[in-house]
Scaffold this motif. Structure first.
Motif, PDB file in Angstrom:
ATOM      1  N   LEU A   1       2.461   4.860   0.469  1.00 25.00           N
ATOM      2  CA  LEU A   1       2.455   5.787   1.590  1.00 25.00           C
ATOM      3  C   LEU A   1       1.332   6.814   1.466  1.00 25.00           C
ATOM      4  O   LEU A   1       0.699   7.190   2.452  1.00 25.00           O
ATOM      5  CB  LEU A   1       3.800   6.498   1.600  1.00 25.00           C
ATOM      6  CG  LEU A   1       4.341   6.981   2.920  1.00 25.00           C
ATOM      7  CD1 LEU A   1       4.390   5.815   3.885  1.00 25.00           C
ATOM      8  CD2 LEU A   1       5.721   7.556   2.722  1.00 25.00           C
TER       9      LEU A   1
ATOM     10  N   SER B   1      -8.218   4.408   9.759  1.00 26.89           N
ATOM     11  CA  SER B   1      -7.404   4.327   8.543  1.00 26.89           C
ATOM     12  C   SER B   1      -6.892   2.911   8.339  1.00 26.89           C
ATOM     13  O   SER B   1      -6.811   2.440   7.201  1.00 26.89           O
ATOM     14  CB  SER B   1      -6.255   5.336   8.582  1.00 26.89           C
ATOM     15  OG  SER B   1      -5.366   5.029   9.608  1.00 26.89           O
TER      16      SER B   1
ATOM     17  N   ALA C   1      -2.034   6.139   3.217  1.00 28.23           N
ATOM     18  CA  ALA C   1      -2.097   6.386   4.654  1.00 28.23           C
ATOM     19  C   ALA C   1      -2.095   7.884   4.931  1.00 28.23           C
ATOM     20  O   ALA C   1      -2.818   8.374   5.806  1.00 28.23           O
ATOM     21  CB  ALA C   1      -0.926   5.716   5.342  1.00 28.23           C
ATOM     22  N   GLU C   2      -1.296   8.597   4.154  1.00 28.26           N
ATOM     23  CA  GLU C   2      -1.225  10.052   4.361  1.00 28.26           C
ATOM     24  C   GLU C   2      -2.564  10.708   4.053  1.00 28.26           C
ATOM     25  O   GLU C   2      -3.036  11.566   4.800  1.00 28.26           O
ATOM     26  CB  GLU C   2      -0.125  10.642   3.486  1.00 28.26           C
ATOM     27  CG  GLU C   2       1.259  10.365   4.040  1.00 28.26           C
ATOM     28  CD  GLU C   2       2.359  10.683   3.046  1.00 28.26           C
ATOM     29  OE1 GLU C   2       3.520  10.637   3.441  1.00 28.26           O
ATOM     30  OE2 GLU C   2       2.051  10.961   1.868  1.00 28.26           O
TER      31      GLU C   2
ATOM     32  N   ARG D   1      -4.994  10.051   6.807  1.00 30.88           N
ATOM     33  CA  ARG D   1      -4.743  10.913   7.965  1.00 30.88           C
ATOM     34  C   ARG D   1      -5.184  12.335   7.682  1.00 30.88           C
ATOM     35  O   ARG D   1      -5.733  13.017   8.537  1.00 30.88           O
ATOM     36  CB  ARG D   1      -3.261  10.884   8.317  1.00 30.88           C
ATOM     37  CG  ARG D   1      -2.926   9.787   9.276  1.00 30.88           C
ATOM     38  CD  ARG D   1      -1.496   9.378   9.142  1.00 30.88           C
ATOM     39  NE  ARG D   1      -0.591  10.520   9.050  1.00 30.88           N
ATOM     40  CZ  ARG D   1       0.641  10.431   8.584  1.00 30.88           C
ATOM     41  NH1 ARG D   1       1.094   9.269   8.176  1.00 30.88           N
ATOM     42  NH2 ARG D   1       1.403  11.480   8.527  1.00 30.88           N
TER      43      ARG D   1
ATOM     44  N   VAL E   1       0.854  -1.186   0.000  1.00 33.55           N
ATOM     45  CA  VAL E   1       0.000   0.000   0.000  1.00 33.55           C
ATOM     46  C   VAL E   1       0.893   1.241   0.000  1.00 33.55           C
ATOM     47  O   VAL E   1       1.732   1.382   0.892  1.00 33.55           O
ATOM     48  CB  VAL E   1      -0.925   0.006   1.230  1.00 33.55           C
ATOM     49  CG1 VAL E   1      -1.832   1.211   1.210  1.00 33.55           C
ATOM     50  CG2 VAL E   1      -1.722  -1.267   1.282  1.00 33.55           C
TER      51      VAL E   1
ATOM     52  N   ILE F   1      -6.175   0.840   4.844  1.00 32.56           N
ATOM     53  CA  ILE F   1      -4.943   0.067   4.672  1.00 32.56           C
ATOM     54  C   ILE F   1      -5.224  -1.429   4.566  1.00 32.56           C
ATOM     55  O   ILE F   1      -4.833  -2.075   3.595  1.00 32.56           O
ATOM     56  CB  ILE F   1      -3.976   0.331   5.846  1.00 32.56           C
ATOM     57  CG1 ILE F   1      -3.734   1.821   6.008  1.00 32.56           C
ATOM     58  CG2 ILE F   1      -2.677  -0.404   5.631  1.00 32.56           C
ATOM     59  CD1 ILE F   1      -3.076   2.474   4.834  1.00 32.56           C
TER      60      ILE F   1
END
Lengths: 389, 225
Positions: free
Chosen positions: B121, B137, B124-125, B128, B119, B142
């Motif tokens: 980055l 998340s 995830a960013e 967030r 996955v 994810i």
């Protein structure tokens, strides 16, 4: 994002916490640690006072499991038997794996087919079934020490088939230029395989082979089911003498763990060393020549890593080999098509198949449709396109 | 051929395979649940959870399954009186399922973790940035993608689990295939090769569809990036 190459997935999911977040984390940490401590205490209490049993923590039970005689008479001879079987099995497995791995890559379809059947059969049959079969079979044939040979042979066949797949995937992971160059130099396909590709594949597969060593060591414990006096069997014998089987099993488990853990660390350390010796990628977790009978073997994890490196390696540029050779698909035929199937190749639009017609685009059309910013990505085609227009 | 039919008539070969399939399915279920919990712990911000999950995975990855199975029967059952049922057969069956699940969960966790590595980055960013907290998340963004990326290693783990279910023999499950094969060879020593082939081919037949399905799913479900 300079540090992405060493990215630590634990930090991906949450922000660097502020003072409030830090406090929450600290409290959660303490609660979690307390819960685990309580669980540990409960387990120890259960050990100390099992229902109608004796205190498993008492020194009377641990002493015979730990004293010098236990080691000299039981654990060390057992460990020696375990190591003997593992070492012999590893040597055999590498030999078997090289023979059948290369067999699966040879141009001769008969040899290829036979090797494929042998490898797939050995991978599919549970090791324990093979062990029982050889054990009984050797006993009927009157071969002495039948359980030892059964353990070794079963492990050779299973792990050998895994090594064969590693060889195959190692060759498949090489840049196709290696084979193209050797063919261009006039070597035959077999010569190219034996002199150029396999030697490099062997280095690439070494870390994964060490990981397989852990599997061999763990699987020798199956020998105790067919009465092979390995470490597990010896610890059971000792335990049944003093009625402290729990304690002797724990000692044996610790010994197994230490050996396997050290080997795992070695497997993690090796790829660094091997990288200089081969054009193929070396990874400790290359164990998965994906699932059995897999015709395509596209390793999504490897692909993702590849994309990652491509995006984040500073200056070094993208790796030069074709990702679709990951896994154990060693064939370099039709790589354009498979590359499209895999769904990413932004640097070579001429290799993209039209999804409706499954045809390659005409070169002229391609250059017309191509935006100007693709210039830097590959000099060969963009130079040509400039002249064409 | 008569030999084969006679063997099938005399022994419940299919029943033995059914026991292995049951062992596999129950263990797959429990180890999947435990594996997901472990992987969530491993990526969580709480360091004690990370340490425990990491330790668990290291421990079980580097431990022979046989010793876990023997431990379940001789340690957990005989010494610590861990019982699931008063019937011996049922009790040993669930002890074996426990051992297999504990062992396989470590591998499921590793498979999912390598899936999480697929996955990007940015996912995830972005999660967030939208204000999702860790559980949201992880659960919404994810893990679903990680599952799709780790179909192949999960399929391999399932195949390994099916083969490992024969080790239940070490946990005194006497109706499963390796025990039955042992028993059949004992009474029909002359037909040893036929007997072995019956069981070996049985496993090949069970495993090939899993492999084909894994390949198909891993190509179909992979997130194109």
């Amino acid at each position: 994002m300079a540090s992405t190459s060493k990215k630590n997935e634990s930090s991906v999911l949450f922000d660097q916490p502020g003072p409030k977040g830090l406090r929450t984390i600290r409290i959660a940490n303490i609660i979690a640690a307390a819960v685990f401590a309580v669980v540990l205490v409960l387990i120890l209490m259960r050990l100390a006072a099992p229902p109608d049993g004796e205190n498993q923590l008492s020194w009377e039970l641990w002493k015979p499991a730990l004293e010098a005689e236990a080691w000299t008479d039981f654990y060390l001879p057992g460990l020696w038997m375990t190591l003997q079987a593992s070492i012999l099995a590893v040597i055999g497995a590498v030999a078997f794996g090289l023979v059948f791995g290369i067999g699966r890559l040879l141009p001769n379809p008969l040899l290829r087919g036979v090797s494929a059947v042998v490898v797939e059969f050995c991978r599919a049959v549970p090791v324990l079934l093979m062990m029982i079969f050889f054990w009984r079979g050797f006993a009927f044939l009157g071969i002495g020490n039948s359980s030892y040979w059964a353990v070794v042979l079963a492990l050779v066949l299973y792990n050998g088939s895994v090594v064969a797949e590693l060889v195959r995937s190692g060759v498949g992971n090489l840049p196709s230029g290696q084979r193209e160059a050797s063919l261009a130099l006039g070597l035959t396909e077999t010569q190219s395989l034996m002199q150029i590709e396999v030697p490099q594949a062997v280095f690439a597969m070494l870390p994964a082979a060490v990981t397989q060593l852990v599997v061999v060591l763990k699987d020798t414990a199956l020998g105790s089911i067919i009465m092979y006096t390995d470490l597990l069997q010896e610890s059971r014998r000792l335990g049944s003498m003093y009625f402290n089987i729990l304690q002797t099993l724990v000692v044996a488990a610790v010994i197994y763990f230490v050996f396997c853990w050290l080997l795992s660390r070695l497997a993690e350390w090796l790829p660094e060393k091997m990288r200089q010796r081969t054009a193929a990628p070396t990874e400790a977790e290359a164990v998965a020549p994906i699932a059995i009978m897999d015709p395509s073997n596209i390793n999504q994890i490897a692909v993702a890593k590849e994309v990652d490196e491509k995006m984040f390696t500073a200056g070094a540029g993208p790796r030069q080999y074709h990702v679709h050779h990951r896994g154990s698909n060693a064939s370099i035929r039709e790589w354009r098509r498979t590359r499209y199937m895999q769904g990413y190749d932004e640097t070579h639009p001429e290799s993209q198949v039209d999804p409706q017609t499954m045809e390659f685009p005409e070169l002229g059309e391609l250059f017309k449709a191509r935006p100007k910013d693709g210039k830097g990505s590959d000099s060969g085609t963009s130079g040509k396109s400039a002249k064409g227009e | 051929m008569d030999n084969f039919l006679a063997l099938f008539g005399e022994y419940d070969v299919l029943g033995a395979f059914l026991v292995n399939i049951e062992l596999t399915l129950w263990s797959a279920l429990f180890s999947l649940v435990l594996g997901v919990v472990l992987v969530m712990m491993r990526i969580s911000p709480i360091s004690s959870l990370r340490a425990v999950a990491g330790g668990y995975v290291e421990l079980f990855k580097n431990m022979p399954l046989t010793i876990i199975m023997v431990f379940m029967v001789l340690g957990a059952y005989a010494q610590l009186k861990l019982t699931f049922s008063d019937t011996f057969a049922t009790n040993f069956f669930w002890l074996a399922v426990t051992g297999l699940s504990l062992y396989t969960a470590a591998f499921v966790c590793e498979a999912l973790r390598s899936g999480i590595n697929t996955v990007p980055l940015g996912q995830a960013e972005a999660a967030r940035a939208l204000g999702l907290n860790f559980m949201q998340s992880a659960g919404l963004i994810i893990l679903p993608q990680a599952f799709r990326g780790s179909v192949a290693p999960l399929g391999n783990t399932l195949i390994a689990l099916l083969k490992n279910s024969t080790v239940a023999a070490a946990a005194s499950v006497s109706t499963e295939t390796s025990s039955l094969m042992s028993e059949m060879i004992e009474f029909h020593a002359d037909a040893i090769i036929e007997i072995f082939l019956i069981f070996a081919i049985g496993y090949v037949i069970l495993i090939i569809p899993i492999g084909i399905l894994t390949t198909y799913l891993s190509n179909k479900l992979a997130v194109r990036r």
